[in-house]
Scaffold this motif. Sequence first.
Motif, PDB file in Angstrom:
ATOM      1  N   ARG A 248      56.372   1.062  63.658  1.00 26.45           N
ATOM      2  CA  ARG A 248      56.125   0.928  61.974  1.00 26.45           C
ATOM      3  C   ARG A 248      57.282   1.124  61.813  1.00 26.45           C
ATOM      4  O   ARG A 248      57.888   2.541  62.744  1.00 26.45           O
ATOM      5  CB  ARG A 248      55.191   2.686  62.492  1.00 26.45           C
ATOM      6  N   SER A 249      57.731   0.428  60.728  1.00 27.13           N
ATOM      7  CA  SER A 249      58.925   1.526  60.101  1.00 27.13           C
ATOM      8  C   SER A 249      58.021   0.942  58.397  1.00 27.13           C
ATOM      9  O   SER A 249      57.121   1.066  58.203  1.00 27.13           O
ATOM     10  CB  SER A 249      59.825  -0.476  60.377  1.00 27.13           C
ATOM     11  N   ALA A 250      59.270   1.441  57.652  1.00 31.78           N
ATOM     12  CA  ALA A 250      59.170   1.191  56.009  1.00 31.78           C
ATOM     13  C   ALA A 250      58.219   0.170  55.274  1.00 31.78           C
ATOM     14  O   ALA A 250      58.027  -0.885  54.168  1.00 31.78           O
ATOM     15  CB  ALA A 250      60.045   1.492  55.793  1.00 31.78           C
ATOM     16  N   CYS A 251      59.118  -0.912  56.443  1.00 32.85           N
ATOM     17  CA  CYS A 251      58.522  -2.529  56.088  1.00 32.85           C
ATOM     18  C   CYS A 251      57.675  -3.018  56.953  1.00 32.85           C
ATOM     19  O   CYS A 251      56.866  -3.861  56.682  1.00 32.85           O
ATOM     20  CB  CYS A 251      59.629  -3.308  56.493  1.00 32.85           C
ATOM     21  N   GLY A 252      56.599  -2.534  57.259  1.00 32.60           N
ATOM     22  CA  GLY A 252      54.828  -2.581  57.468  1.00 32.60           C
ATOM     23  C   GLY A 252      54.983  -2.270  59.889  1.00 32.60           C
ATOM     24  O   GLY A 252      55.837  -1.940  60.105  1.00 32.60           O
ATOM     25  N   SER A 253      54.328  -3.004  60.040  1.00 40.38           N
ATOM     26  CA  SER A 253      54.514  -2.060  61.670  1.00 40.38           C
ATOM     27  C   SER A 253      54.265  -3.693  62.418  1.00 40.38           C
ATOM     28  O   SER A 253      54.905  -5.521  61.592  1.00 40.38           O
ATOM     29  CB  SER A 253      53.070  -2.288  62.000  1.00 40.38           C
ATOM     30  N   ALA A 254      55.473  -4.353  63.502  1.00 38.71           N
ATOM     31  CA  ALA A 254      55.775  -5.129  64.268  1.00 38.71           C
ATOM     32  C   ALA A 254      55.352  -4.570  65.537  1.00 38.71           C
ATOM     33  O   ALA A 254      55.307  -4.075  66.191  1.00 38.71           O
ATOM     34  CB  ALA A 254      57.295  -5.035  63.330  1.00 38.71           C
ATOM     35  N   SER A 255      55.178  -5.966  66.270  1.00 43.02           N
ATOM     36  CA  SER A 255      55.661  -6.243  67.663  1.00 43.02           C
ATOM     37  C   SER A 255      56.106  -6.521  68.801  1.00 43.02           C
ATOM     38  O   SER A 255      57.377  -6.885  67.680  1.00 43.02           O
ATOM     39  CB  SER A 255      54.415  -6.985  68.480  1.00 43.02           C
ATOM     40  N   SER A 256      56.628  -6.379  69.310  1.00 40.19           N
ATOM     41  CA  SER A 256      58.214  -6.944  69.831  1.00 40.19           C
ATOM     42  C   SER A 256      58.102  -8.732  70.133  1.00 40.19           C
ATOM     43  O   SER A 256      60.078  -9.377  70.500  1.00 40.19           O
ATOM     44  CB  SER A 256      57.902  -6.519  71.588  1.00 40.19           C
ATOM     45  N   ALA A 257      57.098  -8.736  69.622  1.00 37.08           N
ATOM     46  CA  ALA A 257      57.630 -10.383  69.384  1.00 37.08           C
ATOM     47  C   ALA A 257      57.783 -10.738  68.210  1.00 37.08           C
ATOM     48  O   ALA A 257      58.112 -12.041  68.396  1.00 37.08           O
ATOM     49  CB  ALA A 257      55.718 -11.485  69.525  1.00 37.08           C
ATOM     50  N   SER A 258      57.935  -9.897  67.631  1.00 42.50           N
ATOM     51  CA  SER A 258      58.882 -10.106  66.129  1.00 42.50           C
ATOM     52  C   SER A 258      59.961 -10.272  66.552  1.00 42.50           C
ATOM     53  O   SER A 258      61.128 -11.679  65.780  1.00 42.50           O
ATOM     54  CB  SER A 258      58.627  -9.307  65.273  1.00 42.50           C
ATOM     55  N   GLY A 259      60.793  -9.875  67.373  1.00 39.03           N
ATOM     56  CA  GLY A 259      61.887  -9.685  67.492  1.00 39.03           C
ATOM     57  C   GLY A 259      62.860  -8.525  66.599  1.00 39.03           C
ATOM     58  O   GLY A 259      61.980  -8.153  65.848  1.00 39.03           O
ATOM     59  N   PRO A 260      64.592  -8.817  67.049  1.00 43.09           N
ATOM     60  CA  PRO A 260      65.627  -7.410  66.599  1.00 43.09           C
ATOM     61  C   PRO A 260      64.762  -7.744  64.676  1.00 43.09           C
ATOM     62  O   PRO A 260      65.517  -8.774  64.573  1.00 43.09           O
ATOM     63  CB  PRO A 260      66.521  -7.339  67.104  1.00 43.09           C
ATOM     64  N   PHE A 261      64.589  -6.739  64.222  1.00 44.59           N
ATOM     65  CA  PHE A 261      64.658  -6.852  63.140  1.00 44.59           C
ATOM     66  C   PHE A 261      65.338  -5.691  61.946  1.00 44.59           C
ATOM     67  O   PHE A 261      65.689  -4.987  63.061  1.00 44.59           O
ATOM     68  CB  PHE A 261      63.028  -7.503  62.164  1.00 44.59           C
ATOM     69  N   TYR A 262      65.946  -5.537  60.520  1.00 46.92           N
ATOM     70  CA  TYR A 262      66.018  -4.970  59.912  1.00 46.92           C
ATOM     71  C   TYR A 262      65.133  -5.201  58.755  1.00 46.92           C
ATOM     72  O   TYR A 262      64.493  -5.742  58.575  1.00 46.92           O
ATOM     73  CB  TYR A 262      67.673  -5.027  59.936  1.00 46.92           C
ATOM     74  N   CYS A 263      64.827  -3.449  58.669  1.00 41.67           N
ATOM     75  CA  CYS A 263      63.704  -3.133  57.281  1.00 41.67           C
ATOM     76  C   CYS A 263      64.715  -2.155  56.617  1.00 41.67           C
ATOM     77  O   CYS A 263      65.583  -1.599  56.220  1.00 41.67           O
ATOM     78  CB  CYS A 263      62.376  -2.599  57.434  1.00 41.67           C
ATOM     79  N   PRO A 264      65.198  -3.154  54.835  1.00 41.70           N
ATOM     80  CA  PRO A 264      66.161  -2.114  53.725  1.00 41.70           C
ATOM     81  C   PRO A 264      65.793  -1.487  52.905  1.00 41.70           C
ATOM     82  O   PRO A 264      65.864  -0.144  52.597  1.00 41.70           O
ATOM     83  CB  PRO A 264      65.874  -3.550  53.534  1.00 41.70           C
ATOM     84  N   GLY A 265      63.944  -1.402  54.102  1.00 39.77           N
ATOM     85  CA  GLY A 265      63.256  -0.233  52.890  1.00 39.77           C
ATOM     86  C   GLY A 265      63.168   0.993  53.382  1.00 39.77           C
ATOM     87  O   GLY A 265      63.509   2.615  52.916  1.00 39.77           O
TER      88      GLY A 265
END
Length: 306
Positions: free
Chosen positions: A137-154
Amino acid sequence: MRWKGRRQSSNIEDRRGQGGGMFPGGFGRGGGPRIRLPAGRAGRAGGGGLSGIILLVVLFFVLRACGIDPLEMLAGGPAGGPTIQQTAPTSSAASDEMTQFVSVVLAETEDVWNGIFQAQGLNYEEPSLVLFGGQVRSACGSASSASGPFYCPGDKKVYLDTSFFDQLARQFGAAGDFAQAYVIAHEVGHHVQNITGILPRFNEMRQRMSRVEANEMSVRVELQADCFAGIWARYTAQKGLLEEGDIEEALNAANQIGDDTLQRRTQGYVVPDSFNHGTSEQRRTWFMRGLKNGRLTDCDTFNEPV
């Protein structure tokens, strides 16, 4: 890459072993690193309805019957709140070589960007990097490993499931520690865009764009992050940390996760209007531009043909 024995960043959050909490969810599948922009309230809350509430109530009592306190599971609070403490670590971060590697690469990006910002009389706000397994869980919502690496500006954090590196090697044919370092440097490039106002401006503009226009702008955002990764690679090379073949590893990774290459691999044809990261050639070109020139002004993907 000669990384062993180097300084490790203290801006690492290890959430592996925690899972994503009670409400895991994905952002869709994709082969490469990406940005996760904060969703609107309606976008996060939709779809559950009465049946979802009933399911949660039943789940609550089932867990209580099994001796599990659901309230304790939620003690970490909502996304962006206090970090949940890892309850059952399998190994310490100090003995985890992958953690050490990621920490060193993040530290090297801190050194480079602190230096660049200071040269312009500015302060560089260092991002945190969250290691997770499966879901997060991040400030940008929830994600799974299938999404790949990501950056959340929130929350100004990079999120990485290190199993992506195995996928990068096995599925995409992009093995090597510097291919992995390129992925991290690319995501940190998005952080640089965020704190300099580029991402907030993009997020504002995309609300008024068609899907095709938003994809085109997203390509420019991603290619600039590739160029910023190239700048980082240039300064890292000047330190004598690169080994023979490292740049080739990064270029191969950029090639393998280009939109056209991914679409040919997964569906057998390409749809240029759907590109949102850039072609393999574009990604290689802009990485090399940052590597060769080392100047932020040479990474202006918004006012030059890409």
